[in-house]
Design a protein around this motif. Structure first.
Motif, mmCIF file in Angstrom:
data_model
loop_
_atom_site.group_PDB
_atom_site.id
_atom_site.type_symbol
_atom_site.label_atom_id
_atom_site.label_comp_id
_atom_site.label_asym_id
_atom_site.label_seq_id
_atom_site.Cartn_x
_atom_site.Cartn_y
_atom_site.Cartn_z
ATOM 1 N N UNK A 31 49.187 39.262 36.266
ATOM 2 C CA UNK A 31 47.877 39.636 36.803
ATOM 3 C C UNK A 31 46.808 39.207 35.794
ATOM 4 N N UNK A 32 45.769 38.513 36.273
ATOM 5 C CA UNK A 32 44.655 38.083 35.427
ATOM 6 C C UNK A 32 43.375 38.639 36.032
ATOM 7 N N UNK A 33 42.540 39.234 35.171
ATOM 8 C CA UNK A 33 41.303 39.837 35.661
ATOM 9 C C UNK A 33 40.152 39.486 34.724
ATOM 10 N N UNK A 34 38.930 39.525 35.281
ATOM 11 C CA UNK A 34 37.709 39.246 34.524
ATOM 12 C C UNK A 34 36.898 40.534 34.453
ATOM 13 N N UNK A 35 36.468 40.906 33.231
ATOM 14 C CA UNK A 35 35.758 42.163 33.021
ATOM 15 C C UNK A 35 34.385 41.901 32.414
ATOM 16 N N UNK A 36 33.419 42.716 32.802
ATOM 17 C CA UNK A 36 32.023 42.560 32.367
ATOM 18 C C UNK A 36 31.632 43.712 31.443
ATOM 19 N N UNK A 37 30.858 43.369 30.383
ATOM 20 C CA UNK A 37 30.341 44.391 29.475
ATOM 21 C C UNK A 37 31.129 44.473 28.185
ATOM 22 N N UNK A 38 30.469 44.980 27.141
ATOM 23 C CA UNK A 38 31.125 45.070 25.836
ATOM 24 C C UNK A 38 32.341 45.984 25.860
ATOM 25 N N UNK A 39 32.331 46.983 26.719
ATOM 26 C CA UNK A 39 33.479 47.891 26.823
ATOM 27 C C UNK A 39 34.394 47.548 27.989
ATOM 28 N N UNK A 40 34.141 46.391 28.627
ATOM 29 C CA UNK A 40 34.978 45.919 29.749
ATOM 30 C C UNK A 40 35.090 46.955 30.855
ATOM 31 N N UNK A 65 33.565 47.141 33.792
ATOM 32 C CA UNK A 65 33.516 46.680 35.184
ATOM 33 C C UNK A 65 34.456 45.500 35.390
ATOM 34 N N UNK A 66 35.378 45.658 36.334
ATOM 35 C CA UNK A 66 36.259 44.546 36.696
ATOM 36 C C UNK A 66 35.570 43.707 37.765
ATOM 37 N N UNK A 67 35.312 42.448 37.436
ATOM 38 C CA UNK A 67 34.582 41.564 38.344
ATOM 39 C C UNK A 67 35.503 41.072 39.456
ATOM 40 N N UNK A 68 36.630 40.518 39.099
ATOM 41 C CA UNK A 68 37.615 40.081 40.096
ATOM 42 C C UNK A 68 38.964 39.888 39.415
ATOM 43 N N UNK A 69 40.006 39.682 40.222
ATOM 44 C CA UNK A 69 41.332 39.474 39.655
ATOM 45 C C UNK A 69 42.136 38.554 40.556
ATOM 46 N N UNK A 70 43.197 38.017 39.979
ATOM 47 C CA UNK A 70 44.180 37.232 40.727
ATOM 48 C C UNK A 70 45.554 37.601 40.180
ATOM 49 N N UNK A 74 29.877 43.468 44.122
ATOM 50 C CA UNK A 74 28.623 43.066 43.489
ATOM 51 C C UNK A 74 28.647 41.615 43.007
ATOM 52 N N UNK A 75 29.803 40.963 43.108
ATOM 53 C CA UNK A 75 29.957 39.601 42.607
ATOM 54 C C UNK A 75 30.593 38.713 43.660
ATOM 55 N N UNK A 76 30.320 37.435 43.506
ATOM 56 C CA UNK A 76 31.027 36.403 44.253
ATOM 57 C C UNK A 76 31.936 35.693 43.250
ATOM 58 N N UNK A 77 33.210 36.066 43.255
ATOM 59 C CA UNK A 77 34.124 35.609 42.215
ATOM 60 C C UNK A 77 35.495 35.312 42.823
ATOM 61 N N UNK A 78 36.121 34.264 42.298
ATOM 62 C CA UNK A 78 37.475 33.916 42.726
ATOM 63 C C UNK A 78 38.271 33.442 41.516
#
Length: 221
Positions: free
Chosen positions: A51-60, A62-67, A81-85
């Motif tokens: 599982x790979x995910x992208x997180x936003x913010x210094x403390x991570x 918010x999870x933006x998206x994952x695959x 809140x995002x358009x992410x793939x």
């Protein structure tokens, strides 16, 4: 000697412990609202499901998206809140973001997890990637402040300094003039005519020795 060799061999499993290492580009400048963030990773284990995910913010926070993927299936999901793939390729995961706004400027972290088989393994937190999205925030008050921010700071400081100097100068001149006026009034009161006058009921008496004598020759014809 045999005991020492056995002890050395017993350390090999700990040295070959499963680890996931992630490398990211430190900065992305977004000018067209589209960003492509590449997460390169290495894994020395034999996992089959990841599982790979992208997180936003210094403390991570918010999870933006994952695959996530395994040998037969791939699944994806994105925060509303995002358009992410997320796209998985060999030894890397690519996160594509589009229609980004300036308010989404932040630092983003990639997280790679080996889900199955046990033991579970995830990467240590990387240095992250700062995604700087250029563009207007759409705030009317910010747009109204733009002409003011165009004035250099040193000009504003110079103008304030000149106005302060002239204000102090005018105040000083006024104080000096007021003090001089006060002194003049005081001296004038000191130099008033101090010659004594005769009281009305002493007109017929002789003048004292200190009183000035009147010259009557001026009245002779």
């Amino acid at each position: 000697f045999h005991k020492q060799v056995f002890f050395s061999l017993s350390l090999l499993p700990s040295l070959s412990e499963n680890k996931i290492l992630v490398a990211q580009h430190p900065l992305l400048i977004v000018t067209n609202k589209t960003a492509t963030l590449v997460c390169n990773y290495t894994y020395n284990g034999t996992g089959k499901e990841f599982r790979a995910s992208l997180h936003k913010g210094t403390n991570s926070a918010l999870e933006v998206c994952f695959v996530s993927w395994n040998t037969t299936k791939i699944s994806r999901n994105s925060n509303k809140e995002f358009n992410c793939e997320g796209i998985h390729e060999k030894n890397k995961v690519i996160f594509n973001l589009w229609n980004m706004s300036a308010s989404q400027t932040d630092i983003y972290f990639c997280k790679i997890e080996a889900m199955y088989p046990p033991p579970y393994v995830s990467n240590e937190k990387s240095n992250g990637t700062v995604i700087h999205v250029k563009g207007k925030l759409g705030n009317l008050s910010m747009q109204m402040q733009e002409p003011q921010s165009a004035i250099p700071l040193w000009i504003m400081v110079a103008v304030i300094g000149v106005l302060t100097f002239y204000s102090m100068l005018i105040t000083t001149v006024f104080i000096i003039y007021w003090q001089k006026s006060k002194k003049n009034v005081y001296h004038q009161s000191d130099y008033m005519n101090m010659t004594p006058r005769h009281p009305p009921h002493q007109k017929n008496k002789g003048y004292p020795s200190y009183a000035p004598t009147r010259d009557y020759t001026a009245y002779r014809s």
